[in-house]
Design a protein around this motif. Structure first.
Motif, PDB file in Angstrom:
ATOM      1  N   SER A 238       0.846  -1.196   0.000  1.00 34.89           N
ATOM      2  CA  SER A 238       0.000   0.000   0.000  1.00 34.89           C
ATOM      3  C   SER A 238       0.879   1.243   0.000  1.00 34.89           C
ATOM      4  CB  SER A 238      -0.945   0.014   1.209  1.00 34.89           C
ATOM      5  OG  SER A 238      -0.220   0.062   2.403  1.00 34.89           O
ATOM      6  N   HIS A 239       0.404   2.252  -0.692  1.00 27.68           N
ATOM      7  CA  HIS A 239       1.103   3.531  -0.787  1.00 27.68           C
ATOM      8  C   HIS A 239       0.587   4.430   0.323  1.00 27.68           C
ATOM      9  CE1 HIS A 239       1.642   7.639  -2.527  1.00 27.68           C
ATOM     10  NE2 HIS A 239       2.852   7.153  -2.661  1.00 27.68           N
ATOM     11  N   LEU A 240       1.482   4.876   1.190  1.00 32.30           N
ATOM     12  CA  LEU A 240       1.072   5.693   2.340  1.00 32.30           C
ATOM     13  C   LEU A 240       1.090   7.187   2.045  1.00 32.30           C
ATOM     14  CD1 LEU A 240       2.967   3.756   5.140  1.00 32.30           C
ATOM     15  CD2 LEU A 240       0.588   3.519   4.439  1.00 32.30           C
ATOM     16  N   GLY A 241       1.854   7.597   1.057  1.00 34.61           N
ATOM     17  CA  GLY A 241       1.905   9.019   0.730  1.00 34.61           C
ATOM     18  C   GLY A 241       3.266   9.405   0.215  1.00 34.61           C
ATOM     19  N   GLY A 242       3.391  10.652  -0.141  1.00 32.19           N
ATOM     20  CA  GLY A 242       4.649  11.141  -0.672  1.00 32.19           C
ATOM     21  C   GLY A 242       4.747  12.643  -0.576  1.00 32.19           C
ATOM     22  N   VAL A 243       5.978  13.129  -0.761  1.00 30.23           N
ATOM     23  CA  VAL A 243       6.233  14.560  -0.705  1.00 30.23           C
ATOM     24  C   VAL A 243       7.041  14.938  -1.936  1.00 30.23           C
ATOM     25  CG1 VAL A 243       7.343  16.417   0.591  1.00 30.23           C
ATOM     26  CG2 VAL A 243       6.285  14.530   1.813  1.00 30.23           C
ATOM     27  N   PRO A 244       6.530  15.865  -2.755  1.00 28.03           N
ATOM     28  CA  PRO A 244       7.329  16.304  -3.904  1.00 28.03           C
ATOM     29  C   PRO A 244       8.500  17.168  -3.446  1.00 28.03           C
ATOM     30  CG  PRO A 244       5.265  17.525  -3.792  1.00 28.03           C
ATOM     31  CD  PRO A 244       5.225  16.499  -2.709  1.00 28.03           C
ATOM     32  N   LEU A 245       9.661  16.930  -4.031  1.00 25.69           N
ATOM     33  CA  LEU A 245      10.852  17.690  -3.662  1.00 25.69           C
ATOM     34  C   LEU A 245      11.307  18.641  -4.756  1.00 25.69           C
ATOM     35  CD1 LEU A 245      12.889  14.814  -2.020  1.00 25.69           C
ATOM     36  CD2 LEU A 245      11.512  16.559  -0.895  1.00 25.69           C
TER      37      LEU A 245
ATOM     38  N   GLN B 225       8.624   8.916  -1.272  1.00 24.14           N
ATOM     39  CA  GLN B 225       7.379   8.185  -1.119  1.00 24.14           C
ATOM     40  C   GLN B 225       7.496   7.203   0.041  1.00 24.14           C
ATOM     41  OE1 GLN B 225       4.703   8.781  -3.172  1.00 24.14           O
ATOM     42  NE2 GLN B 225       5.936  10.353  -4.174  1.00 24.14           N
ATOM     43  N   LEU B 226       6.383   6.960   0.725  1.00 21.69           N
ATOM     44  CA  LEU B 226       6.306   5.939   1.767  1.00 21.69           C
ATOM     45  C   LEU B 226       5.457   4.786   1.245  1.00 21.69           C
ATOM     46  CD1 LEU B 226       5.654   8.066   4.976  1.00 21.69           C
ATOM     47  CD2 LEU B 226       7.764   6.955   4.302  1.00 21.69           C
ATOM     48  N   VAL B 227       6.043   3.580   1.253  1.00 15.98           N
ATOM     49  CA  VAL B 227       5.358   2.403   0.749  1.00 15.98           C
ATOM     50  C   VAL B 227       5.387   1.344   1.841  1.00 15.98           C
ATOM     51  CG1 VAL B 227       5.338   0.637  -1.039  1.00 15.98           C
ATOM     52  CG2 VAL B 227       6.093   2.938  -1.592  1.00 15.98           C
ATOM     53  N   GLN B 228       4.231   0.778   2.153  1.00 17.58           N
ATOM     54  CA  GLN B 228       4.172  -0.271   3.163  1.00 17.58           C
ATOM     55  C   GLN B 228       4.042  -1.615   2.464  1.00 17.58           C
ATOM     56  OE1 GLN B 228       0.975   0.030   5.958  1.00 17.58           O
ATOM     57  NE2 GLN B 228       1.708  -1.689   7.178  1.00 17.58           N
ATOM     58  N   ILE B 229       4.967  -2.522   2.789  1.00 16.55           N
ATOM     59  CA  ILE B 229       4.924  -3.882   2.275  1.00 16.55           C
ATOM     60  C   ILE B 229       4.955  -4.802   3.484  1.00 16.55           C
ATOM     61  CG2 ILE B 229       6.053  -5.608   0.841  1.00 16.55           C
ATOM     62  CD1 ILE B 229       7.268  -3.290  -0.755  1.00 16.55           C
ATOM     63  N   ASN B 230       3.882  -5.578   3.644  1.00 14.92           N
ATOM     64  CA  ASN B 230       3.688  -6.431   4.826  1.00 14.92           C
ATOM     65  C   ASN B 230       3.803  -5.587   6.087  1.00 14.92           C
ATOM     66  OD1 ASN B 230       3.182  -8.690   3.299  1.00 14.92           O
ATOM     67  ND2 ASN B 230       5.315  -9.328   3.259  1.00 14.92           N
ATOM     68  N   ASP B 231       4.801  -5.828   6.949  1.00 10.74           N
ATOM     69  CA  ASP B 231       4.917  -5.098   8.209  1.00 10.74           C
ATOM     70  C   ASP B 231       6.023  -4.063   8.197  1.00 10.74           C
ATOM     71  OD1 ASP B 231       2.817  -6.445   9.304  1.00 10.74           O
ATOM     72  OD2 ASP B 231       4.064  -8.037  10.151  1.00 10.74           O
ATOM     73  N   LYS B 232       6.532  -3.731   7.029  1.00 11.58           N
ATOM     74  CA  LYS B 232       7.618  -2.745   6.958  1.00 11.58           C
ATOM     75  C   LYS B 232       7.206  -1.569   6.091  1.00 11.58           C
ATOM     76  CE  LYS B 232      11.485  -5.800   7.730  1.00 11.58           C
ATOM     77  NZ  LYS B 232      12.822  -6.155   7.312  1.00 11.58           N
ATOM     78  N   VAL B 233       7.711  -0.405   6.472  1.00 13.02           N
ATOM     79  CA  VAL B 233       7.473   0.806   5.695  1.00 13.02           C
ATOM     80  C   VAL B 233       8.804   1.199   5.069  1.00 13.02           C
ATOM     81  CG1 VAL B 233       6.793   3.230   5.782  1.00 13.02           C
ATOM     82  CG2 VAL B 233       5.597   1.560   7.195  1.00 13.02           C
ATOM     83  N   TYR B 234       8.794   1.387   3.768  1.00 10.83           N
ATOM     84  CA  TYR B 234      10.002   1.746   3.037  1.00 10.83           C
ATOM     85  C   TYR B 234       9.925   3.215   2.635  1.00 10.83           C
ATOM     86  CZ  TYR B 234      10.763  -3.257   2.746  1.00 10.83           C
ATOM     87  OH  TYR B 234      10.970  -4.572   3.065  1.00 10.83           O
TER      88      TYR B 234
ATOM     89  N   LEU C 221      15.746   4.678   0.642  1.00  5.77           N
ATOM     90  CA  LEU C 221      16.402   5.589   1.564  1.00  5.77           C
ATOM     91  C   LEU C 221      16.458   5.032   2.987  1.00  5.77           C
ATOM     92  CD1 LEU C 221      14.822   8.946   0.371  1.00  5.77           C
ATOM     93  CD2 LEU C 221      17.010   7.960  -0.304  1.00  5.77           C
ATOM     94  N   ASP C 222      15.367   4.400   3.414  1.00  9.58           N
ATOM     95  CA  ASP C 222      15.327   3.880   4.774  1.00  9.58           C
ATOM     96  C   ASP C 222      14.213   2.843   4.869  1.00  9.58           C
ATOM     97  OD1 ASP C 222      15.951   3.549   7.415  1.00  9.58           O
ATOM     98  OD2 ASP C 222      15.146   5.484   8.081  1.00  9.58           O
ATOM     99  N   THR C 223      14.301   2.002   5.888  1.00 12.79           N
ATOM    100  CA  THR C 223      13.275   1.001   6.167  1.00 12.79           C
ATOM    101  C   THR C 223      12.807   1.183   7.602  1.00 12.79           C
ATOM    102  OG1 THR C 223      14.379  -0.551   4.695  1.00 12.79           O
ATOM    103  CG2 THR C 223      12.754  -1.453   6.192  1.00 12.79           C
ATOM    104  N   LEU C 224      11.501   1.218   7.804  1.00 15.96           N
ATOM    105  CA  LEU C 224      10.909   1.403   9.134  1.00 15.96           C
ATOM    106  C   LEU C 224      10.028   0.206   9.456  1.00 15.96           C
ATOM    107  CD1 LEU C 224       9.679   5.060   8.590  1.00 15.96           C
ATOM    108  CD2 LEU C 224      11.818   4.375   9.647  1.00 15.96           C
ATOM    109  N   GLU C 225       9.931  -0.116  10.717  1.00 15.55           N
ATOM    110  CA  GLU C 225       9.010  -1.167  11.132  1.00 15.55           C
ATOM    111  C   GLU C 225       7.618  -0.559  11.274  1.00 15.55           C
ATOM    112  OE1 GLU C 225       9.582  -4.421  11.460  1.00 15.55           O
ATOM    113  OE2 GLU C 225      11.649  -4.081  10.824  1.00 15.55           O
ATOM    114  N   ALA C 226       6.627  -1.241  10.781  1.00 14.64           N
ATOM    115  CA  ALA C 226       5.255  -0.724  10.817  1.00 14.64           C
ATOM    116  C   ALA C 226       4.478  -1.355  11.958  1.00 14.64           C
ATOM    117  CB  ALA C 226       4.572  -0.985   9.495  1.00 14.64           C
ATOM    118  N   ASP C 227       5.110  -1.492  13.113  1.00 15.01           N
ATOM    119  CA  ASP C 227       4.444  -2.133  14.230  1.00 15.01           C
ATOM    120  C   ASP C 227       3.483  -1.205  14.959  1.00 15.01           C
ATOM    121  OD1 ASP C 227       6.387  -0.523  15.235  1.00 15.01           O
ATOM    122  OD2 ASP C 227       7.268  -1.999  16.585  1.00 15.01           O
ATOM    123  N   THR C 228       3.567   0.088  14.718  1.00 12.40           N
ATOM    124  CA  THR C 228       2.649   1.023  15.361  1.00 12.40           C
ATOM    125  C   THR C 228       1.623   1.501  14.354  1.00 12.40           C
ATOM    126  OG1 THR C 228       4.085   2.891  14.849  1.00 12.40           O
ATOM    127  CG2 THR C 228       4.374   1.845  16.988  1.00 12.40           C
TER     128      THR C 228
END
Length: 136
Positions: free
Chosen positions: A58-65, A72-81, A92-99
């Motif tokens: 799922s696509h969580l959103g993005g910010v034009p630069l 862009q923030l993309v959630q795949i399973n339990d991680k946010v990229y 750029l980075d990987t975040l845990e989507a536990d919250t």
């Protein structure tokens, strides 16, 4: 032969039923065209539904630069990229989507990010530029 009838223009009477038949044909053709169009749109929509909606992606959103650049923030399973999109796509980075964030928290985050010091400084400089330009 009567010479006076020879010079008279001939008139053909239009049958009233032929105009009704023509109108019915036009309506039938319009119904078939519109129905075919709606059927094609529905088929295309059904085939692309799996691409747009996925439980794993799922696509969580993005910010034009800038021009053709964004984050862009993309959630795949339990991680946010966090993905940088430009001429190429870079992770750029990987975040845990536990919250799970509520809609209110997401709105607060958007408001706080929109009130950044850089943005305020940029707005002030833009206002000053417009005032100077207006005087000239």
């Amino acid at each position: 032969m009567n010479p006076s009838k020879k010079n008279e223009p001939t008139t053909h009477q239009v049958d009233g039923s032929s105009t009704i038949v023509t109108i019915i044909k036009v309506i039938v053709v319009l119904v078939v065209l519109i129905g075919g169009f709606l059927l094609a749109v529905r088929l295309i929509n059904d085939r692309t539904r799996g691409v747009r909606q996925s439980s794993r992606l799922s696509h969580l959103g993005g910010v034009p630069l800038g021009k053709d650049r964004s984050v862009q923030l993309v959630q795949i399973n339990d991680k946010v990229y966090v993905v940088g999109v430009g001429q190429n796509v870079e992770l750029l980075d990987t975040l845990e989507a536990d919250t799970d964030w509520s809609a209110e928290e997401m709105q607060e985050m958007k408001q706080t990010t929109s009130e950044s010091p850089f943005l305020e400084s940029f707005k002030q400089q833009l206002d000053q530029f417009q005032k100077k330009r207006g005087r000239s």
